[in-house]
Design a protein around this motif. Structure first.
Motif, PDB file in Angstrom:
ATOM      1  N   GLY A 179      16.965  -5.880   0.196  1.00 32.82           N
ATOM      2  CA  GLY A 179      16.180  -6.773  -0.659  1.00 32.82           C
ATOM      3  C   GLY A 179      14.933  -7.281   0.038  1.00 32.82           C
ATOM      4  O   GLY A 179      13.833  -7.270  -0.529  1.00 32.82           O
ATOM      5  N   VAL A 180      15.107  -7.717   1.302  1.00 35.00           N
ATOM      6  CA  VAL A 180      13.944  -8.196   2.057  1.00 35.00           C
ATOM      7  C   VAL A 180      12.928  -7.069   2.251  1.00 35.00           C
ATOM      8  O   VAL A 180      11.711  -7.258   2.104  1.00 35.00           O
ATOM      9  N   GLY A 181      13.437  -5.861   2.562  1.00 38.62           N
ATOM     10  CA  GLY A 181      12.536  -4.729   2.747  1.00 38.62           C
ATOM     11  C   GLY A 181      11.775  -4.382   1.484  1.00 38.62           C
ATOM     12  O   GLY A 181      10.583  -4.090   1.518  1.00 38.62           O
ATOM     13  N   LEU A 182      12.471  -4.439   0.332  1.00 39.25           N
ATOM     14  CA  LEU A 182      11.814  -4.124  -0.923  1.00 39.25           C
ATOM     15  C   LEU A 182      10.765  -5.166  -1.289  1.00 39.25           C
ATOM     16  O   LEU A 182       9.690  -4.838  -1.790  1.00 39.25           O
ATOM     17  N   ILE A 183      11.081  -6.439  -1.023  1.00 36.84           N
ATOM     18  CA  ILE A 183      10.102  -7.496  -1.306  1.00 36.84           C
ATOM     19  C   ILE A 183       8.860  -7.313  -0.429  1.00 36.84           C
ATOM     20  O   ILE A 183       7.717  -7.379  -0.906  1.00 36.84           O
ATOM     21  N   GLY A 184       9.090  -7.076   0.877  1.00 35.39           N
ATOM     22  CA  GLY A 184       7.954  -6.834   1.769  1.00 35.39           C
ATOM     23  C   GLY A 184       7.161  -5.611   1.356  1.00 35.39           C
ATOM     24  O   GLY A 184       5.927  -5.611   1.377  1.00 35.39           O
ATOM     25  N   THR A 185       7.877  -4.553   0.948  1.00 36.61           N
ATOM     26  CA  THR A 185       7.209  -3.338   0.497  1.00 36.61           C
ATOM     27  C   THR A 185       6.356  -3.602  -0.735  1.00 36.61           C
ATOM     28  O   THR A 185       5.235  -3.082  -0.868  1.00 36.61           O
ATOM     29  N   TYR A 186       6.878  -4.412  -1.639  1.00 35.71           N
ATOM     30  CA  TYR A 186       6.126  -4.725  -2.853  1.00 35.71           C
ATOM     31  C   TYR A 186       4.816  -5.435  -2.523  1.00 35.71           C
ATOM     32  O   TYR A 186       3.753  -5.079  -3.051  1.00 35.71           O
ATOM     33  N   PHE A 187       4.881  -6.434  -1.637  1.00 35.02           N
ATOM     34  CA  PHE A 187       3.661  -7.175  -1.292  1.00 35.02           C
ATOM     35  C   PHE A 187       2.665  -6.287  -0.544  1.00 35.02           C
ATOM     36  O   PHE A 187       1.458  -6.378  -0.764  1.00 35.02           O
ATOM     37  N   VAL A 188       3.180  -5.415   0.344  1.00 37.33           N
ATOM     38  CA  VAL A 188       2.280  -4.487   1.040  1.00 37.33           C
ATOM     39  C   VAL A 188       1.611  -3.551   0.044  1.00 37.33           C
ATOM     40  O   VAL A 188       0.394  -3.303   0.101  1.00 37.33           O
ATOM     41  N   SER A 189       2.384  -3.044  -0.891  1.00 36.48           N
ATOM     42  CA  SER A 189       1.827  -2.135  -1.897  1.00 36.48           C
ATOM     43  C   SER A 189       0.821  -2.855  -2.786  1.00 36.48           C
ATOM     44  O   SER A 189      -0.198  -2.278  -3.172  1.00 36.48           O
TER      45      SER A 189
END
Length: 516
Positions: A179-189
Motif C-alpha cells: 500500500g505504501v509503495g503504491l501510494i508513493g508510486t502514484y505521487f511519483v507518477s
C-alpha cells in the motif's frame, strides 16, 4: 489505440515492480520464518530430551520391575509443562515405556535410534504414530553404558500452526508495504505526468528530435543559463558567435573567456534588450529574458556585417561632412573674391584667390604624395577639413608615407577614422591651440598607424578600459568606436599601444600583408 502517457506506463511498471518486490519479500520472509521455526523446534526437543535423560527419576524408575508406572506420569507432566507433543522413554531395544497414547506403550518405537545408541544425539523429521514430527533421540547413561533412550518430538502440524500466526503477520506487513509503495508510486507518477504534460514516450522522443533539429538549424544563437551562471544549453550558432568550444555545457559562463562587460550583463538580474557587444571577432546583439525556473534564456544575433556597413555609412557621412565643410570654406573665399572685385580691387582679389588655391593644393599634393592608398588619402583630406571647421589643426607628420596596402579599405577607415574622431574630440577639450598628429607608414613587415592629440590624456585605469564596449569620455550612449578598433586590430593579430607623450597617443601595428 491511444498511446499511454509516460506517467501511466511508469505507474504500471512501478506497480508491477513493487508487487513483485513485496510478494517476493513476503515469500522469502515466510520461508525464513519457517526455517527459523523448524530450527527452534529442533533445539527445543533436544533440550527437553536431554533434560529428561539427566533426571534421577528416570534412572531410578529403570531399576524397578514396572518402569512405566513411574515414567508415564512423569513424562506426561513434562510434556504438558514444555509444550512438546510427545515424550517417549524406551529401552535400548526400542520398546516404549511411555507414550501420549497409552495403547502404544510396550510397542516398538517408530524411528531411528542407531546414532543415539552410539552415544550421540539424533534429530530428524519422521512420520510416527502421531504423524510427521520433528524429533530428537538422546541416550540415557548409567556407568558409561546406554541403558535407555528418550525421544521428544513436536508434530509438523503444531509447527505449521505456529507458523500460520507468523504468516498472518508477514502478509499484513507485505500488504502495508504494498500500500505504501503504491501510494508513493502514484505521487511519483503524478509528478511525472505534470512535468511531461501527459505525453507518451514516442511523442517526447519526437519533441526531443524536433528540439535538437531546431537548435542546430536556427541561425540565431541560443544559450540557457541556470541561476548559478552555468551554461546548460548552447547551440551551434551561439558557440560560433561567441567563439567557445563544443563542450561548453555545464561550464561557468565566467570561465569561457568572454568580454567582462558581456558576462556581467548576462549574469545580471534584469533583462537585456538589443544590446550591442563586441567580442574579439564579432559584433553581436544580445537579448536576455528570465525563465520561470530561475534561469535565463539568451539569444545572440550577428551584427558584424551590419556594423561594418554602418561604419562605411559613417565614413561616407564623414566624407560628405568634409565636403560640406570644404564647400563652406570655398563659398566664403569666393564671396571674398567677388566682394574685392566689386570694390574694384582686382589685384587683391587675384592675389587672395591664388594664395588660397596654393594652400589647398599644397595640402592635397602632400596627402596624395605621401599616401598612395586612395581610401586613406580621402579620409585624411576629409578629416583635415572637418578638423579645420572645429578649430583643430590636423597635422600629417613628415614621416607619413605609404603606397598601397593589402588591408581592406573598410578596416583601415574603421581603425584610423575612429582614432582621429576621438583625437579631435579630446583636442577640443585640451589646449587653446588644439592639434592632432597623424602618422601612417610602413616599417619592415608592419603597417603603423599613429594618432596623437593635445588633449588632457588618459589615466591608467581609463587606458585599460578604453577599448571595451561602451567606454567613452562622453555620454553613455556612445563608446562603440574604440571597441571596434580593438576588435579589428585583434582580428589581424595586431597590437595597440597607448602612450601619454602629448595627450593621448594611440599606436596601432598591423601585419603589412593584411592577413587576418
Amino acid at each position: 489505440m491511444r498511446e499511454w502517457s509516460l506517467a501511466r506506463q511508469l505507474l504500471v511498471l512501478q506497480v508491477v515492480i513493487v508487487g513483485v518486490i513485496v510478494g517476493g519479500g513476503s515469500i522469502l520472509a515466510y520461508l525464513d520464518a519457517a526455517r527459523n521455526t523448524e530450527d527452534t523446534a529442533r533445539r527445543e526437543v533436544v533440550a527437553v530430551a536431554k533434560s529428561v535423560a539427566d533426571t534421577p527419576t528416570l534412572l531410578m524408575a529403570l531399576t524397578t520391575p514396572r518402569p512405566t508406572e513411574i515414567l508415564q506420569p512423569f513424562a506426561e507432566d513434562v510434556r504438558h509443562d514444555t509444550g512438546v507433543d510427545f515424550i517417549t522413554i524406551m529401552n535400548p531395544e526400542g520398546i516404549r515405556f511411555t507414550h501420549p497414547n497409552p495403547q502404544e506403550i510396550g510397542r516398538h518405537f517408530l524411528g531411528n535410534t542407531k546414532e543415539a545408541l552410539e552415544g550421540g544425539v539424533l534429530t530428524e523429521t519422521f512420520v510416527g504414530t502421531l504423524g510427521p514430527s520433528v524429533r530428537a533421540v538422546v541416550p540415557v547413561f548409567s556407568a558409561d553404558r546406554v541403558v535407555a533412550l528418550v525421544a521428544v518430538g513436536i508434530t509438523v502440524e503444531a509447527i505449521a500452526d505456529e507458523l500460520s500466526g507468523q504468516l498472518v503477520a508477514v502478509i499484513a506487513v507485505g500488504v502495508a508495504a504494498l500500500g505504501v509503495g503504491l501510494i508513493g508510486t502514484y505521487f511519483v507518477s503524478a509528478r511525472v505526468r505534470r512535468q511531461t504534460r501527459g505525453m507518451g514516450p514516442a511523442r517526447l522522443g519526437r519533441m526531443i528530435d524536433y528540439h535538437e533539429s531546431i537548435l542546430h538549424a536556427v541561425h540565431e544563437g541560443l544559450m540557457l543559463l541556470d541561476r548559478h551562471g552555468t551554461v546548460t544549453l548552447c547551440n551551434d550558432a551561439a558557440r560560433d558567435l561567441l567563439g567557445v568550444p563544443e563542450d561548453v555545457d555545464g561550464k561557468k559562463l565566467s570561465s569561457l573567456g568572454l568580454p567582462s562587460s558581456l558576462v556581467n550583463r548576462l549574469l545580471s538580474d534584469g533583462p537585456v534588450r538589443d544590446e550591442i557587444h563586441v567580442t574579439d571577432r564579432r559584433v553581436i546583439v544580445v537579448n536576455k529574458s528570465k525563465l520561470p525556473t530561475h534561469g535565463a534564456v539568451v539569444t545572440l544575433r550577428d551584427h558584424t556585417d551590419l556594423q561594418a556597413l554602418t561604419g562605411e555609412l559613417d565614413s561616407v557621412k564623414g566624407f560628405a561632412e568634409s565636403l560640406r565643410s570644404q564647400a563652406h570654406e570655398a563659398a566664403n573665399r569666393l564671396h571674398t573674391v567677388v566682394s574685392l572685385i566689386e570694390l574694384d580691387r582686382t589685384d587683391e582679389a587675384v592675389r587672395f584667390a591664388t594664395e588660397e588655391l596654393e594652400i589647398a593644393q599644397q595640402l592635397t599634393d602632400r596627402v596624395v604624395g605621401a599616401v598612395g592608398e586612395p581610401v586613406l588619402a580621402a579620409l585624411l583630406l576629409g578629416k583635415t577639413a572637418e578638423a579645420s571647421e572645429r578649430g583643430v589643426e590636423l597635422v600629417i607628420t613628415p614621416d607619413t608615407h605609404i603606397d598601397e596596402t593589402a588591408m581592406p579599405g573598410r578596416d583601415l577607415v574603421t581603425i584610423l577614422g575612429n582614432l582621429i574622431d576621438n583625437a579631435l574630440d579630446a583636442a577640443v577639450e585640451g589646449t587653446e591651440a588644439p592639434k592632432v598628429f597623424v602618422t601612417v607608414r610602413k616599417s619592415n613587415s608592419e603597417l603603423i598607424l599613429r594618432v596623437a592629440d593635445t588633449g588632457p590624456g588618459l589615466d591608467d585605469e581609463t587606458s585599460r578600459a578604453a577599448f571595451t564596449r561602451g567606454w567613452s569620455t562622453k555620454d553613455s550612449n556612445r563608446g562603440l568606436g574604440l571597441a571596434l578598433v580593438g576588435q579589428t586590430v585583434r582580428r589581424y593579430g595586431g597590437t595597440i599601444e597607448l602612450g601619454q607623450e602629448i595627450g593621448a597617443v594611440f599606436t596601432v601595428r598591423l601585419p603589412a600583408d593584411g592577413r587576418s
